[in-house]
Design an enzyme around this catalytic site. Structure first.
Site, PDB file in Angstrom:
ATOM      1  N   ALA A 165      98.844  49.204  76.017  1.00 43.96           N
ATOM      2  CA  ALA A 165      98.877  49.113  77.478  1.00 43.96           C
ATOM      3  C   ALA A 165      99.058  50.503  78.072  1.00 43.96           C
ATOM      4  O   ALA A 165      99.545  51.416  77.402  1.00 43.96           O
ATOM      5  CB  ALA A 165     100.037  48.215  77.931  1.00 43.96           C
ATOM      6  N   THR A 221     101.359  52.173  80.291  1.00 39.43           N
ATOM      7  CA  THR A 221     102.715  51.785  80.702  1.00 39.43           C
ATOM      8  C   THR A 221     103.406  52.803  81.621  1.00 39.43           C
ATOM      9  O   THR A 221     104.593  52.657  81.907  1.00 39.43           O
ATOM     10  CB  THR A 221     103.605  51.558  79.454  1.00 39.43           C
ATOM     11  OG1 THR A 221     103.612  52.749  78.678  1.00 39.43           O
ATOM     12  CG2 THR A 221     103.116  50.393  78.618  1.00 39.43           C
ATOM     13  N   THR A 244     104.473  41.424  81.218  1.00 37.42           N
ATOM     14  CA  THR A 244     105.665  42.023  81.814  1.00 37.42           C
ATOM     15  C   THR A 244     106.298  41.190  82.930  1.00 37.42           C
ATOM     16  O   THR A 244     105.595  40.431  83.620  1.00 37.42           O
ATOM     17  CB  THR A 244     105.282  43.413  82.386  1.00 37.42           C
ATOM     18  OG1 THR A 244     106.373  43.928  83.136  1.00 37.42           O
ATOM     19  CG2 THR A 244     104.072  43.344  83.303  1.00 37.42           C
ATOM     20  N   TYR A 276     100.513  49.282  88.284  1.00 35.21           N
ATOM     21  CA  TYR A 276     100.808  48.829  86.920  1.00 35.21           C
ATOM     22  C   TYR A 276     100.969  47.312  86.919  1.00 35.21           C
ATOM     23  O   TYR A 276     100.324  46.600  86.126  1.00 35.21           O
ATOM     24  CB  TYR A 276     102.086  49.509  86.406  1.00 35.21           C
ATOM     25  CG  TYR A 276     102.650  48.883  85.153  1.00 35.21           C
ATOM     26  CD1 TYR A 276     102.071  49.114  83.910  1.00 35.21           C
ATOM     27  CD2 TYR A 276     103.773  48.038  85.208  1.00 35.21           C
ATOM     28  CE1 TYR A 276     102.588  48.524  82.749  1.00 35.21           C
ATOM     29  CE2 TYR A 276     104.292  47.449  84.062  1.00 35.21           C
ATOM     30  CZ  TYR A 276     103.700  47.701  82.842  1.00 35.21           C
ATOM     31  OH  TYR A 276     104.211  47.105  81.709  1.00 35.21           O
ATOM     32  N   TRP A 309     112.370  45.334  80.221  1.00 33.04           N
ATOM     33  CA  TRP A 309     113.460  46.282  79.934  1.00 33.04           C
ATOM     34  C   TRP A 309     113.546  46.565  78.425  1.00 33.04           C
ATOM     35  O   TRP A 309     114.594  46.412  77.793  1.00 33.04           O
ATOM     36  CB  TRP A 309     114.789  45.727  80.457  1.00 33.04           C
ATOM     37  CG  TRP A 309     114.909  45.651  81.949  1.00 33.04           C
ATOM     38  CD1 TRP A 309     113.920  45.371  82.854  1.00 33.04           C
ATOM     39  CD2 TRP A 309     116.103  45.835  82.726  1.00 33.04           C
ATOM     40  NE1 TRP A 309     114.420  45.367  84.126  1.00 33.04           N
ATOM     41  CE2 TRP A 309     115.750  45.644  84.083  1.00 33.04           C
ATOM     42  CE3 TRP A 309     117.429  46.134  82.408  1.00 33.04           C
ATOM     43  CZ2 TRP A 309     116.681  45.750  85.127  1.00 33.04           C
ATOM     44  CZ3 TRP A 309     118.359  46.226  83.450  1.00 33.04           C
ATOM     45  CH2 TRP A 309     117.987  46.044  84.783  1.00 33.04           C
TER      46      TRP A 309
HETATM   47  N1  LIG Z   1     108.475  49.186  77.927  1.00 30.15           N
HETATM   48  C1  LIG Z   1     108.915  48.187  78.665  1.00 30.15           C
HETATM   49  O1  LIG Z   1     110.027  48.208  79.214  1.00 30.15           O
HETATM   50  C2  LIG Z   1     108.050  46.976  78.862  1.00 30.15           C
HETATM   51  C3  LIG Z   1     108.504  45.990  79.752  1.00 30.15           C
HETATM   52  C4  LIG Z   1     107.729  44.850  79.926  1.00 30.15           C
HETATM   53  C5  LIG Z   1     106.547  44.710  79.250  1.00 30.15           C
HETATM   54  N2  LIG Z   1     106.118  45.690  78.423  1.00 30.15           N
HETATM   55  C6  LIG Z   1     104.825  45.493  77.758  1.00 30.15           C
HETATM   56  O2  LIG Z   1     105.005  45.571  76.347  1.00 30.15           O
HETATM   57  C7  LIG Z   1     103.810  46.083  75.755  1.00 30.15           C
HETATM   58  C8  LIG Z   1     104.153  47.236  74.830  1.00 30.15           C
HETATM   59  O3  LIG Z   1     104.746  48.272  75.599  1.00 30.15           O
HETATM   60  P1  LIG Z   1     105.533  49.490  74.975  1.00 30.15           P
HETATM   61  O4  LIG Z   1     106.869  49.535  75.601  1.00 30.15           O
HETATM   62  O5  LIG Z   1     105.412  49.469  73.493  1.00 30.15           O
HETATM   63  O6  LIG Z   1     104.673  50.672  75.585  1.00 30.15           O
HETATM   64  P2  LIG Z   1     104.269  52.085  74.953  1.00 30.15           P
HETATM   65  O7  LIG Z   1     105.360  52.582  74.088  1.00 30.15           O
HETATM   66  O8  LIG Z   1     103.775  52.894  76.090  1.00 30.15           O
HETATM   67  O9  LIG Z   1     103.049  51.683  74.000  1.00 30.15           O
HETATM   68  C9  LIG Z   1     101.781  51.372  74.492  1.00 30.15           C
HETATM   69  C10 LIG Z   1     100.797  51.912  73.494  1.00 30.15           C
HETATM   70  O10 LIG Z   1      99.474  51.582  73.948  1.00 30.15           O
HETATM   71  C11 LIG Z   1      98.670  52.696  73.690  1.00 30.15           C
HETATM   72  N3  LIG Z   1      97.468  52.681  74.518  1.00 30.15           N
HETATM   73  C12 LIG Z   1      97.326  53.047  75.812  1.00 30.15           C
HETATM   74  N4  LIG Z   1      96.054  52.927  76.195  1.00 30.15           N
HETATM   75  C13 LIG Z   1      95.377  52.448  75.120  1.00 30.15           C
HETATM   76  C14 LIG Z   1      94.029  52.127  74.877  1.00 30.15           C
HETATM   77  N5  LIG Z   1      93.109  52.255  75.835  1.00 30.15           N
HETATM   78  N6  LIG Z   1      93.668  51.682  73.654  1.00 30.15           N
HETATM   79  C15 LIG Z   1      94.596  51.559  72.660  1.00 30.15           C
HETATM   80  N7  LIG Z   1      95.885  51.857  72.830  1.00 30.15           N
HETATM   81  C16 LIG Z   1      96.272  52.285  74.049  1.00 30.15           C
HETATM   82  C17 LIG Z   1      99.540  53.894  73.984  1.00 30.15           C
HETATM   83  O11 LIG Z   1      99.005  55.043  73.376  1.00 30.15           O
HETATM   84  P3  LIG Z   1      99.078  56.473  74.140  1.00 30.15           P
HETATM   85  O12 LIG Z   1     100.530  56.698  74.418  1.00 30.15           O
HETATM   86  O13 LIG Z   1      98.466  57.400  73.157  1.00 30.15           O
HETATM   87  O14 LIG Z   1      98.255  56.286  75.377  1.00 30.15           O
HETATM   88  C18 LIG Z   1     100.855  53.446  73.365  1.00 30.15           C
HETATM   89  O15 LIG Z   1     100.930  53.803  72.009  1.00 30.15           O
HETATM   90  C19 LIG Z   1     102.880  46.443  76.916  1.00 30.15           C
HETATM   91  O16 LIG Z   1     102.001  45.378  77.143  1.00 30.15           O
HETATM   92  C20 LIG Z   1     103.822  46.579  78.103  1.00 30.15           C
HETATM   93  O17 LIG Z   1     103.139  46.309  79.316  1.00 30.15           O
HETATM   94  C21 LIG Z   1     106.841  46.822  78.198  1.00 30.15           C
END
Ligand SMILES: NC(=O)c1ccc[n+]([C@@H]2O[C@H](COP(=O)([O-])OP(=O)(O)OC[C@H]3O[C@@H](n4cnc5c(N)ncnc54)[C@H](OP(=O)(O)O)[C@@H]3O)[C@@H](O)[C@H]2O)c1
Length: 298
Positions: free
Chosen positions: A62, A64, A103, A127, A152
Site C-alpha cells: 500500500a 501508506t 484501514t 489516503y 495503529w
Molecule cells: N501502519 C498502520 O498503522 C496501518 C493502519 C491501518 C491499516 N494499515 C494497512 O496495513 C497494510 C500494511 O501496511 P504497513 O504498515 O505494513 O505499511 P508499510 O510498512 O508502508 O508497507 C507497505 C509496503 O507496500 C510497498 N508498496 C508500496 N507501493 C507498492 C507497489 N506499487 N507495489 C508493491 N509494493 C508497494 C511499500 O514499499 P516502498 O516502501 O518501497 O514503497 C511497503 O514495503 C496496508 O494496507 C495499510 O494500509 C496500516
C-alpha cells in the site's frame, strides 16, 4: 497440492512480520517486495502468480504515507485502488482467494461506539479515500476475498509510533502527544498471526465466510495514553523516560485529517475465526523485547 501463500508488499512492516512468522510456523510463503513486484504492473503480478502457483494471496502492499498522499493523490490511488484491483483480478483469474489489508481510516471517526464492519464508511483525505476505493475494487473483482481492516500498527520492522516515540524519547527531555484521538494499537506480531489463521481457514474445504473483518489489539487508548505506556514499559528496560505532555489535535496540525474515534469492533472476527485480540501491554512488551534485543524487563 499443498498450500502456498504469496505476499505482495513483503518489505513493509506487516509484510516482514508475516514472512518471518510464516517461516517459524512452517507455512510455505513467497514474499515479494515492492522492488520485486509493483502491484500496479498487471503483467508483473500475473507473472509472479504464474511462476509461484500460490493457493492464496495476501496484499500487504500500500501507499501508506498518509500526509504525503494529500499532495500525491494520484500515486495513492494508483497503488491503493488500482493496484488492489490488479491483485484482486489476478487472484480471481486463477481462482484463488485474496486477503487484502485495509484501514480504520475508511471511517470518519465521528462515532462514539466501536465501528462494525458494515457501518457507513466516510473516508477523509486522499489516503483514506484511496483505501476505501481499494476495498470496493477488491469486492467487485474477486468474490473470494477477506478484507481485513486494522489500525495503529506497530512492530519491530519499518517505521511506526512505538519506534518514533522511543527515538524521540532518547533525544528529547519533553514530548507533546495528542490526547484526543482514540484507537486500538495493533502489533504486527498479532496481526501476522491473525492473517495466517485467516489463510489456514480460507484454505479449508467449504469455507464460506468471505467478506470484511476488523482486527485490532484488545485495548483502547489515546496516542498520549499509548505513549505513556510505551515509556513506562521502556523504563523497565532501563531506557531514559522523557516528560510526556498531552496536547489537542488542533495543536498539532497535519496535512491529512485523522479520525478522532478510530475504534474497530472485532467481535465478527472472533466469532468467525476464533481470533482473540491480545491485551495491549502484553503485545507492547513483546515488541519492546524484540526492539531491545530480547532482554527481559526488570
Ligand atoms: N501502519 C498502520 O498503522 C496501518 C493502519 C491501518 C491499516 N494499515 C494497512 O496495513 C497494510 C500494511 O501496511 P504497513 O504498515 O505494513 O505499511 P508499510 O510498512 O508502508 O508497507 C507497505 C509496503 O507496500 C510497498 N508498496 C508500496 N507501493 C507498492 C507497489 N506499487 N507495489 C508493491 N509494493 C508497494 C511499500 O514499499 P516502498 O516502501 O518501497 O514503497 C511497503 O514495503 C496496508 O494496507 C495499510 O494500509 C496500516
Amino acid at each position: 497440492m499443498g498450500s502456498r501463500i504469496m505476499v505482495f508488499g513483503g518489505g513493509g512492516q506487516v509484510g516482514c512480520h508475516l514472512i518471518e512468522m510464516a517461516s517459524a510456523t512452517g507455512h510455505d510463503l513467497v514474499g515479494l517486495t515492492h522492488e520485486e513486484v509493483d502491484i500496479c504492473d498487471a503483467g508483473a503480478v500475473a507473472a509472479a502468480i504464474a511462476g509461484h502457483s500460490p493457493t492464496c494471496i495476501v496484499n500487504a502492499a500500500a501507499y501508506t504515507a498518509v500526509d504525503k498522499a494529500e499532495s500525491d493523490a494520484m500515486r495513492s490511488f494508483a497503488v491503493n485502488r488500482d493496484g488492489a484491483s490488479v491483485v484482486a483480478e489476478a487472484a480471481a483469474k486463477v481462482k484463488i482467494p485474496l486477503i487484502h489489508l485495509s484501514t480504520d481510516y475508511v471511517f470518519d471517526g465521528s462515532a462514539h461506539v466501536p465501528y462494525q464492519e458494515d457501518d457507513k464508511v466516510n473516508p477523509q483525505g486522499s489516503y483514506a479515500t484511496s483505501k476505501e476505493a481499494g476495498e470496493r475494487a477488491v469486492r467487485s473483482a474477486n468474490d473470494r476475498h477477506l478484507i481485513l481492516r486494522t489500525a495503529w500498527v506497530y512492530g519491530p520492522f519499518g517505521t511506526n509510533f512505538v519506534k518514533t516515540m522511543l527515538r524521540l524519547g532518547a533525544e528529547r527531555e519533553e514530548l507533546r502527544v495528542v490526547d484526543d484521538q482514540t484507537g486500538r494499537p495493533t502489533s504486527t506480531e498479532d496481526l501476522a498471526g491473525a492473517i495466517l489463521t485467516l489463510v489456514d481457514s480460507v484454505e479449508k474445504p467449504g469455507f464460506s465466510g468471505w467478506g470484511t473483518y476488523h482486527y485490532v489489539g484488545a485495548d483502547t487508548v489515546t496516542w498520549y495514553g499509548f505513549a505513556t505506556m510505551i515509556f513506562a514499559e521502556a523504563a523497565r528496560f532501563g531506557r531514559k523516560v522523557p516528560q510526556v505532555a498531552p496536547i489537542a489535535t488542533a495543536d498539532f496540525p497535519t496535512p491529512a485529517p485523522r479520525p478522532a474515534y478510530s475504534v474497530l469492533e472485532t467481535a465478527k472476527l472472533e466469532r468467525t475465526f476464533g481470533i482473540k485480540p491480545r491485551p495491549l501491554r502484553a503485545s507492547l512488551v513483546a515488541t519492546l523485547e524484540r526492539l531491545f534485543g530480547e532482554g527481559k524487563a526488570a
